[in-house]
Each structure stands twice: as structure tokens, then as C-alpha cells.
Design a protein around this motif. Sequence first.
Motif, PDB file in Angstrom:
ATOM      1  N   ASP A 134      10.907  23.018  -6.739  1.00  0.00           N
ATOM      2  CA  ASP A 134      11.219  23.214  -5.315  1.00  0.00           C
ATOM      3  C   ASP A 134      10.261  22.456  -4.396  1.00  0.00           C
ATOM      4  N   ARG A 135       9.642  21.382  -4.908  1.00  0.00           N
ATOM      5  CA  ARG A 135       8.716  20.583  -4.080  1.00  0.00           C
ATOM      6  C   ARG A 135       8.996  19.100  -4.273  1.00  0.00           C
ATOM      7  N   ARG A 136       9.055  18.380  -3.161  1.00  0.00           N
ATOM      8  CA  ARG A 136       9.239  16.923  -3.187  1.00  0.00           C
ATOM      9  C   ARG A 136       7.876  16.250  -3.101  1.00  0.00           C
ATOM     10  N   ASP A 137       7.626  15.279  -3.984  1.00  0.00           N
ATOM     11  CA  ASP A 137       6.384  14.500  -3.956  1.00  0.00           C
ATOM     12  C   ASP A 137       6.734  13.061  -3.594  1.00  0.00           C
ATOM     13  N   LEU A 138       6.243  12.618  -2.432  1.00  0.00           N
ATOM     14  CA  LEU A 138       6.556  11.281  -1.922  1.00  0.00           C
ATOM     15  C   LEU A 138       5.266  10.504  -1.693  1.00  0.00           C
ATOM     16  N   ILE A 139       5.363   9.185  -1.815  1.00  0.00           N
ATOM     17  CA  ILE A 139       4.192   8.337  -1.572  1.00  0.00           C
ATOM     18  C   ILE A 139       4.610   7.102  -0.791  1.00  0.00           C
ATOM     19  N   ASP A 140       3.807   6.759   0.201  1.00  0.00           N
ATOM     20  CA  ASP A 140       4.043   5.560   1.005  1.00  0.00           C
ATOM     21  C   ASP A 140       3.100   4.462   0.523  1.00  0.00           C
ATOM     22  N   PHE A 141       3.598   3.608  -0.367  1.00  0.00           N
ATOM     23  CA  PHE A 141       2.806   2.459  -0.807  1.00  0.00           C
ATOM     24  C   PHE A 141       2.474   1.551   0.380  1.00  0.00           C
ATOM     25  N   MET A 142       3.376   1.503   1.348  1.00  0.00           N
ATOM     26  CA  MET A 142       3.343   0.518   2.421  1.00  0.00           C
ATOM     27  C   MET A 142       3.511  -0.883   1.824  1.00  0.00           C
ATOM     28  N   ASP A 143       2.413  -1.453   1.315  1.00  0.00           N
ATOM     29  CA  ASP A 143       2.444  -2.761   0.660  1.00  0.00           C
ATOM     30  C   ASP A 143       2.165  -2.574  -0.831  1.00  0.00           C
ATOM     31  N   LEU A 144       2.454  -3.604  -1.610  1.00  0.00           N
ATOM     32  CA  LEU A 144       2.094  -3.577  -3.019  1.00  0.00           C
ATOM     33  C   LEU A 144       0.667  -4.100  -3.147  1.00  0.00           C
ATOM     34  N   ASP A 145      -0.284  -3.177  -3.230  1.00  0.00           N
ATOM     35  CA  ASP A 145      -1.702  -3.532  -3.162  1.00  0.00           C
ATOM     36  C   ASP A 145      -2.136  -4.501  -4.261  1.00  0.00           C
ATOM     37  N   SER A 146      -1.586  -4.364  -5.454  1.00  0.00           N
ATOM     38  CA  SER A 146      -2.023  -5.232  -6.550  1.00  0.00           C
ATOM     39  C   SER A 146      -1.808  -6.704  -6.202  1.00  0.00           C
ATOM     40  N   ASP A 147      -0.729  -7.003  -5.485  1.00  0.00           N
ATOM     41  CA  ASP A 147      -0.470  -8.399  -5.133  1.00  0.00           C
ATOM     42  C   ASP A 147      -1.413  -8.880  -4.036  1.00  0.00           C
ATOM     43  N   LYS A 148      -1.858  -7.961  -3.193  1.00  0.00           N
ATOM     44  CA  LYS A 148      -2.856  -8.333  -2.182  1.00  0.00           C
ATOM     45  C   LYS A 148      -4.129  -8.828  -2.863  1.00  0.00           C
ATOM     46  N   TRP A 149      -4.542  -8.122  -3.918  1.00  0.00           N
ATOM     47  CA  TRP A 149      -5.754  -8.534  -4.623  1.00  0.00           C
ATOM     48  C   TRP A 149      -5.549  -9.846  -5.358  1.00  0.00           C
ATOM     49  N   ARG A 150      -4.312 -10.112  -5.818  1.00  0.00           N
ATOM     50  CA  ARG A 150      -4.017 -11.433  -6.403  1.00  0.00           C
ATOM     51  C   ARG A 150      -4.260 -12.528  -5.373  1.00  0.00           C
ATOM     52  N   GLN A 151      -3.800 -12.305  -4.151  1.00  0.00           N
ATOM     53  CA  GLN A 151      -3.992 -13.292  -3.099  1.00  0.00           C
ATOM     54  C   GLN A 151      -5.475 -13.465  -2.781  1.00  0.00           C
ATOM     55  N   TYR A 152      -6.209 -12.362  -2.737  1.00  0.00           N
ATOM     56  CA  TYR A 152      -7.651 -12.452  -2.505  1.00  0.00           C
ATOM     57  C   TYR A 152      -8.314 -13.302  -3.595  1.00  0.00           C
TER      58      TYR A 152
END
Length: 406
Positions: A134-152
Amino acid sequence: MNIVVLSHRLPFPPNKGEKIRTYNQLEHLRKQGCTVTIFCTIDSEEELALARQYENESGFKVETVSSGLKKPAMLIGLLSGRALTVSNFYNRTLQTRFNAFIQHNEVDAIYCTSSAMAEYLFKGDSTVTQKVADRRDLIDFMDLDSDKWRQYREVSSFPMSLVYRYEESTLTQYESRIQQRFDECIFISSNEVELFNMKLNDQPANLKVIGNGVDVKAFHPPDRPRKKDQLSLLFSGVMDYLPNENAMRWFVDNVWPELTETYPQVKLVIAGMNPSQSIINMADDERITVTGYVDDMLACYHEATVFIAPFQIARGVQNKILQAFSCGLPVVTTEVGAEGIECSDGTHYLKATTQQEFVRQIGKLHDDPRCYSRIAANALELVNDKFSWEASNEELYELFKQPLAG
């Protein structure tokens, strides 16, 4: 509806990208009559005072603990093979308080505001770690962080490139684990979802897109026409954040010399909190102004004639570009700067990649009044039609209300 929010930062005041998003989402939940309890760490007495102010203004309960010593925690995380981002935002005291709250209260939904906050579900007691009927678990990734670190990694030299490679690798595995655990995984644009699908080699049904909005009352065109005979450039953002700092270093090093030779009267304003020393040093050129923290960013948008966003690395949606659109301020940006916004080069903004292209596109806006007016009007119309906080926040609310599968 009783909702618990695990927030990686206090979403008040809404003065930077991810805080703006979370703040507006929670405002919508408040208007829907939801009971909201926020768990987050804070870094200072000033931030504690802001948390109490936020409680008074919103009616939310904000549970805070001091973030403590982050560097030792990150070192321990590194030795245990955990992503540095996760270690940075994890706090045992906050975990204990969160566990106790879940044990003693009926909770309809848990909402994490970044991938790092999933750790509190992974490391909680049994009432937290297991999915509940009876509980919903949601997450807001916003961006895909792993790819941000690839760019860094790609723009950094040793030894930081090695650190960024580690973070990219550990977060890639962690993000896959999150996808399997949460009922809904939310991203800021379809680009992020497509990238995650590629990494997963799958198209899971629990990946959802909920875009950003713009507060059109706070960001609007000036009452008087801009002085288009002037050439005043603006860039805004948190100026110790690597993508912002990197963008302006690239622009000043590569574009500025030719631009100032072609347009000697040009001015550049770099507006935003926490400028790094390399950004501050740019003000040695009397034509460049580095403001630091600005109380009234709207005034900066109104005084400028062109907004530049010369991003070399970026993920997600750039709020600063949407705000410029909403202010009727024409934008020149790179492909990655416009990525995630459903807008078209030559219609809503002008794209530039090389230093010559930036000079040419900035000059085009300055020298061609018809082009200037057309780009500004189209971008403003786009924001009014497609970037409403009310619409995107209602989509999120509907996810909270959906029945659980099975």
C-alpha cells in the motif's frame, strides 16, 4: 495522502536548478492537500534557519540533521566500492530518523529527489527496504548522473579523469539497481530515458518523463523594449559548478577575443552565486562583469540583449535557457545546451558549436532586428505552450495516485 520526501538538498529557497524543480513539485502537492514530511541534511546554521522558514511558509514538516564530515564519509565509501555521490549524501542519523518515521506512521508514498537518496531505502530496516503493498516508492533521477561523470572524465586530465571514471562505473551499476527497486523512475526529458534504455539494453515500463516548467510570472519580458543597439551578453548559473565554469572558460578563451574584435562595444555579464577564482579573474577584462549572488535575476535577463549558453558538457534540461525564453531573450547555445528542450535551431534559438559560429550567431541577432524579434517571439510562445509547472506537476501527482501493480 501522506508523502515522505528524501531530498538531497533543502529545496528552499528555490535558487538553483534541482531545487527549483523539487520546490515547485512540492508546492503542487501542498495545493492538493497532501501531508508532506521532508528529510534532508543541512550544512550550516543559516540553512537550518531556512528550513524553519520553509516549514512556516509551506506547512511541511522538515526533518534535518547536520551533514557532518563528508570527506571522511566519501573516503570510506570509496574503500567499500560505493559511488562518491551516494556517500556524499548519506547520513546515518538521517537514516535512523527516516526508519523511525516509516515504522510509526502510515505512509502512502516515498519520493527521492535524486538517485543518491535511494541509499536510504537500500540501507533502511525491513519496513523501508521491502516494497509494501500500500505504498508507492518513486524517485526523480532528473538526469542520468553516470553519463554526467562520463562527460567530466572526457574533459579532465589525470588524476581527476580516474576519479570520474570510477564514479561513472559505480553509478551505472547503482542506477540499474534503482530501476529494479522503485515503482517509478522519473527523468527530466526523453533524452535521458533513451540513454538509460541504451545502458540497460531494455525498455522498462517504470521509466517516466516529467519535464521542467517555468514560472512565467517570475520570468517575463521587460515592460520596455530592449536597447538592441547595445550588445550585452548574459550567462547565469551557479559558477563553481563544473559545466557552468567549463562553458564560460571555453567562451572567454575561444570566442571572446574574436567577438570583441568584431564588436568592440560588447559586454558580458556572468551572473550567479559562488564564482570560482577562474571566473572571478575574468572580470580583469573591464568589459566582463562577474556579479556573484544576485537578488534579482530577472533584472539581469531584462538588461541583456543576448543569452549565451556555450555548454561543452551538460545533462538534462537547462532552466537558465527556459528562463531566457520566458523573458523574450534570444539564446545562442550548443547542441548539448538545447538538448532535452523540445526546441528547434533557427526557430527558437540559434545553435553554435565553434568559436566562429558563436561570433556569427551573436552577430546575426545583433545585426538583424527581424531575426532577433522572430527568435524571441517563438521561444516565448514555446514556453507558454509547453513548459507549464502546473501541467508537469499534475503528471507527477497522477503517478503518486496510481494503484500499485499486482
